[in-house]
Design an enzyme around this catalytic site. Structure first.
Site, PDB file in Angstrom:
ATOM      1  N   GLU A 287     -29.768 125.186 107.810  1.00  0.00           N
ATOM      2  CA  GLU A 287     -28.460 124.778 107.301  1.00  0.00           C
ATOM      3  C   GLU A 287     -28.066 125.565 106.061  1.00  0.00           C
ATOM      4  O   GLU A 287     -26.882 125.757 105.787  1.00  0.00           O
ATOM      5  CB  GLU A 287     -28.472 123.272 106.990  1.00  0.00           C
ATOM      6  N   HIS A 308     -51.477 127.176 123.565  1.00  0.00           N
ATOM      7  CA  HIS A 308     -51.640 127.036 125.009  1.00  0.00           C
ATOM      8  C   HIS A 308     -50.294 126.932 125.713  1.00  0.00           C
ATOM      9  O   HIS A 308     -50.246 126.685 126.924  1.00  0.00           O
ATOM     10  CB  HIS A 308     -52.517 125.817 125.317  1.00  0.00           C
ATOM     11  N   LYS A 422     -18.179 117.747 114.997  1.00  0.00           N
ATOM     12  CA  LYS A 422     -17.599 116.452 114.650  1.00  0.00           C
ATOM     13  C   LYS A 422     -16.118 116.401 115.006  1.00  0.00           C
ATOM     14  O   LYS A 422     -15.623 115.399 115.535  1.00  0.00           O
ATOM     15  CB  LYS A 422     -17.777 116.177 113.151  1.00  0.00           C
TER      16      LYS A 422
END
Length: 447
Positions: A287, A308, A422
């Site tokens: 951010e 793995h 948003k």
């Protein structure tokens, strides 16, 4: 005395020219941060927070935490992003790996999280867990209107008031919010909730050492005085620019590697307790730096587990990565590998050795393999997993992030891109005030 050690010898030679070339820029970035002369300077409240936090505030937080610990089996921490990740990182690092599987004990509530997603199943299942249980709420929101925590708080406030009664519930709800304004401040004042302030000059991803992180951590039973004290030690140790400043060195090196084509940083740990520390780190750096078409992509792996699954890609995939390894010098518990008479598994050659010895050899062997494979490796060694060391590590990453952002040439303290989703979500939900955007987005999706 610092409890963490930065080692760059297996990374710096991948970008020697770039590292030397950005020396002056790193010093300038450090000075810009300390003098508050750069972009986002209004959000530098975290920079000297550890040394300036009043002891009276920490005592008050501990008193509030004790009340919740005495009256709750569970404490629900409601918040999203920096409003919960920092606390979860510290609590996970300091807790028993299997603490979630033990029943709550007297004066030792379980810390749960809500408002960090909009999952109907998660919310309903948490309601089911809390039904008939004694629980409290720490709700964290600057405005009180952020969608995810607002939904969660409405639901769990209703459940708490139904189970405990409204009068009792107000003593089990603590609001951490703006000092004077906002929906949550208004509600807290009206209902009589105890409150703590989110400082105006501290952004969410830098807020773990404010009441935002400190109250949940204290509720979990950990020593917030030592946590803040450790951060203050790192603050003092990194006040001045120069080659002996680990924050400046880390910021400078990662930018040099970025300039040399290493676009992805993988935060590696060899202790599962550090998984959520990596999640907090990813938000902090992602951010802060991911803007203006720039920024190192922050990723993380838990080793040796992910060797793995991701090991092949790290070893032989595109050479656009570097690693920063978190290594804990000494585990808190000693466990040796037993001898077995049949030795069918073929590991008697390890009998009598500590499990951590094997882990450290896996760490060393992996580092050698990755460096040989073209992956720069930075190492951050922690003396132990305790409050003081974690306080130092948190402040180290925060300060290095600010310096790194200024070297990169971005404002490390804003997040303009977060608003894009948003706006679209509110338009799709037909939120009042978004009528024009609703029309526009419906036209777009109906083409």
């Amino acid at each position: 005395m610092k409890s963490i050690d930065l080692n760059i010898q297996d990374a710096v030679f991948f970008a020697e020219k770039q590292f030397e070339a950005n020396k002056d820029r790193a010093v300038e970035a450090m000075s810009t941060l300390e003098n508050g002369t750069g972009q986002g300077a209004d959000f530098l409240g975290w920079l000297h927070l550890p040394s300036q936090t009043p002891k009276s505030l920490l005592e008050s937080i501990n008193k509030t935490a004790e009340r919740l610990r005495e009256n709750c089996e569970y404490v629900v921490c409601i918040g999203i992003g920096g409003s919960y990740l920092g606390a979860k990182a510290v609590i996970s690092a300091l807790s028993d790996n299997f603490s979630d599987f033990y029943a709550p004990a007297p004066k030792n509530p379980k810390i749960l999280y809500a408002g960090q997603n909009i999952s109907e199943e998660y919310t309903a299942e948490l309601e089911k867990l809390l039904s008939g249980r004694k629980f409290g709420i720490i709700v964290i929101s600057k405005s009180g209107t952020t969608t995810e925590p607002a939904i969660a708080f409405r639901i769990f406030k209703e459940l708490l008031e139904k189970q405990a009664g409204k009068d009792k519930a107000k003593d089990l709800i603590v609001a951490i919010t703006d000092e004077k304004k906002g929906a949550l401040r208004t509600l807290a004042s009206r209902e009589g909730y105890e409150t703590y302030v989110i400082p105006d000059n501290v952004g969410g991803r830098f807020s773990v050492l404010t009441p935002v992180g400190l109250l949940p951590i204290a509720c979990a039973g950990f020593n917030i005085l030592k946590l803040v004290g450790g951060a203050a030690e790192m603050e003092e140790a990194t006040k001045h620019p120069g080659a002996d400043n680990p924050c400046e060195t880390y910021a400078r090196l990662r930018n040099a590697l970025y300039a040399a084509g290493k676009k992805i940083e993988i935060l590696v740990n060899y202790n599962p307790k550090l998984h959520f520390l990596a999640e907090w780190w990813k938000q902090l750096y992602g951010e802060s730096e991911g803007k203006d078409g720039k920024g190192i992509f922050p990723a993380s792996v838990d080793l040796t587990t992910d060797l793995h699954s991701m090991g092949q890609w790290i070893q032989e995939g595109e050479r656009t990565i570097f690693e920063t390894v978190l290594s804990v010098k000494k585990p808190a518990i000693s466990r040796r590998i037993p001898q077995d008479a049949e030795n069918l598994d073929g590991i008697n050659y390890l009998a009598g050795k500590n499990i951590d010895y094997v882990n450290k050899m896996a760490e060393l062997g992996t580092k050698i393999a990755h460096v040989d494979g073209g992956v720069p490796v930075i190492k951050i060694e922690l003396n132990a997993l305790d409050e003081e060391t974690l306080g130092q590590l948190i402040y180290f990453f925060e300060k290095a992030c600010g310096i790194s952002g200024y070297i990169l040439g971005v404002n490390p303290f804003n997040q303009p891109g977060v608003e894009a989703y948003k706006k679209n979500m509110f338009a799709l939900l037909e939120k009042p005030g978004f009528e024009k955007e609703t029309q526009e987005i419906k036209a777009k999706i109906n083409k």
